[in-house]
Scaffold this motif. Structure first.
Motif, short mmCIF file in Angstrom:
data_model
loop_
_atom_site.label_atom_id
_atom_site.label_comp_id
_atom_site.label_asym_id
_atom_site.label_seq_id
_atom_site.Cartn_x
_atom_site.Cartn_y
_atom_site.Cartn_z
N LEU A 32 4.47 0.22 1.13
CA LEU A 32 4.68 -0.52 2.37
C LEU A 32 4.30 -1.98 2.16
N TYR A 33 5.25 -2.87 2.48
CA TYR A 33 5.03 -4.31 2.30
C TYR A 33 4.78 -5.03 3.62
N VAL A 34 5.54 -4.69 4.64
CA VAL A 34 5.46 -5.41 5.92
C VAL A 34 5.71 -4.43 7.06
N VAL A 58 0.85 -1.19 0.00
CA VAL A 58 0.00 0.00 0.00
C VAL A 58 0.89 1.24 0.00
N PRO A 59 0.41 2.36 -0.53
CA PRO A 59 1.23 3.57 -0.59
C PRO A 59 1.41 4.22 0.78
N VAL A 60 2.61 4.78 1.00
CA VAL A 60 2.94 5.54 2.21
C VAL A 60 3.80 6.71 1.78
N THR A 61 3.95 7.66 2.68
CA THR A 61 4.89 8.75 2.46
C THR A 61 6.17 8.40 3.20
N LEU A 62 7.30 8.42 2.50
CA LEU A 62 8.60 8.10 3.06
C LEU A 62 9.40 9.38 3.21
N VAL A 63 9.98 9.59 4.40
CA VAL A 63 10.81 10.77 4.66
C VAL A 63 12.27 10.34 4.51
N LEU A 64 12.98 10.97 3.59
CA LEU A 64 14.38 10.66 3.35
C LEU A 64 15.28 11.36 4.37
N PRO A 65 16.53 10.94 4.51
CA PRO A 65 17.42 11.55 5.51
C PRO A 65 17.56 13.07 5.40
N ASP A 85 -5.07 -2.27 6.51
CA ASP A 85 -5.52 -3.55 7.08
C ASP A 85 -4.89 -4.76 6.39
N GLY A 86 -4.59 -4.65 5.11
CA GLY A 86 -4.06 -5.78 4.36
C GLY A 86 -2.54 -5.94 4.43
N VAL A 87 -1.86 -5.00 5.11
CA VAL A 87 -0.40 -5.07 5.21
C VAL A 87 -0.02 -6.15 6.21
N GLU A 88 0.91 -7.01 5.81
CA GLU A 88 1.39 -8.03 6.74
C GLU A 88 1.98 -7.36 7.97
N THR A 89 1.51 -7.76 9.14
CA THR A 89 1.95 -7.17 10.41
C THR A 89 2.47 -8.29 11.29
#
Length: 156
Positions: free
Chosen positions: A19-21, A3-10, A69-73
């Motif tokens: 996001l996978y897991v 699923v899409p997420v916002t990633l903050v770079l260094p 909800d569908g992301v492996e946790t």
């Protein structure tokens, strides 16, 4: 399904990642994300690719309206005590200069600092011994780490 997420770079830049897991550790949640990248293909052409890495919760943020909800946790496993672990304690009587008992030290049952063989105590008996004036828990064998929090104390 990622699923899409916002990633903050260094350097503070943000980008859309996938996001996978999600995996819980003892101190935080880690997230296995994929971010867009370029790579050189075997035919000397550049093609779109995905670079995957683990990041912390501080580096990944949800996107409003997206269901996770569908992301492996993967939560921490429940701690199961090792059946071979003995929870027994020993009390060492510390003598002062005049030969009188000056205090006590509570040790884990197999601590080499406990001295000569002594009667083994259960946890309640060990906690009672620590409540005596001048008593302390051994810092070397783990008695302090195991018993003091049960008394709401951090000191030796």
């Amino acid at each position: 399904m990622p699923v899409p997420v916002t990633l903050v770079l260094p350097d503070g830049q943000t980008l859309r990642a996938r996001l996978y897991v999600r995996q819980q550790t003892r101190t935080t949640w880690m997230h296995w994300v994929g971010m867009p990248a370029w790579e050189l293909a075997d035919d000397d052409h550049v093609r779109a690719a995905e670079y995957r890495t683990w990041v912390t919760s501080d580096q990944v943020h949800p996107i409003e309206g997206v269901s996770y909800d569908g992301v492996e946790t993967i939560p921490l496993p429940a701690r199961v005590p090792d059946p071979d672990v003995r929870w027994a304690w020993k009390v060492e009587q510390v003598k002062g200069a005049a030969g009188r008992i000056a205090g006590t030290v509570v040790h884990v049952w197999d601590c080499p600092l406990a001295g000569k063989p002594r009667e083994e105590l259960n946890v309640d008996q060990a906690l009672d011994a620590l409540e005596r004036p001048g008593a302390r828990a051994c810092q070397e064998c783990g008695a302090a780490e195991s018993l003091l929090p049960l008394l709401g104390r951090e000191d030796g």
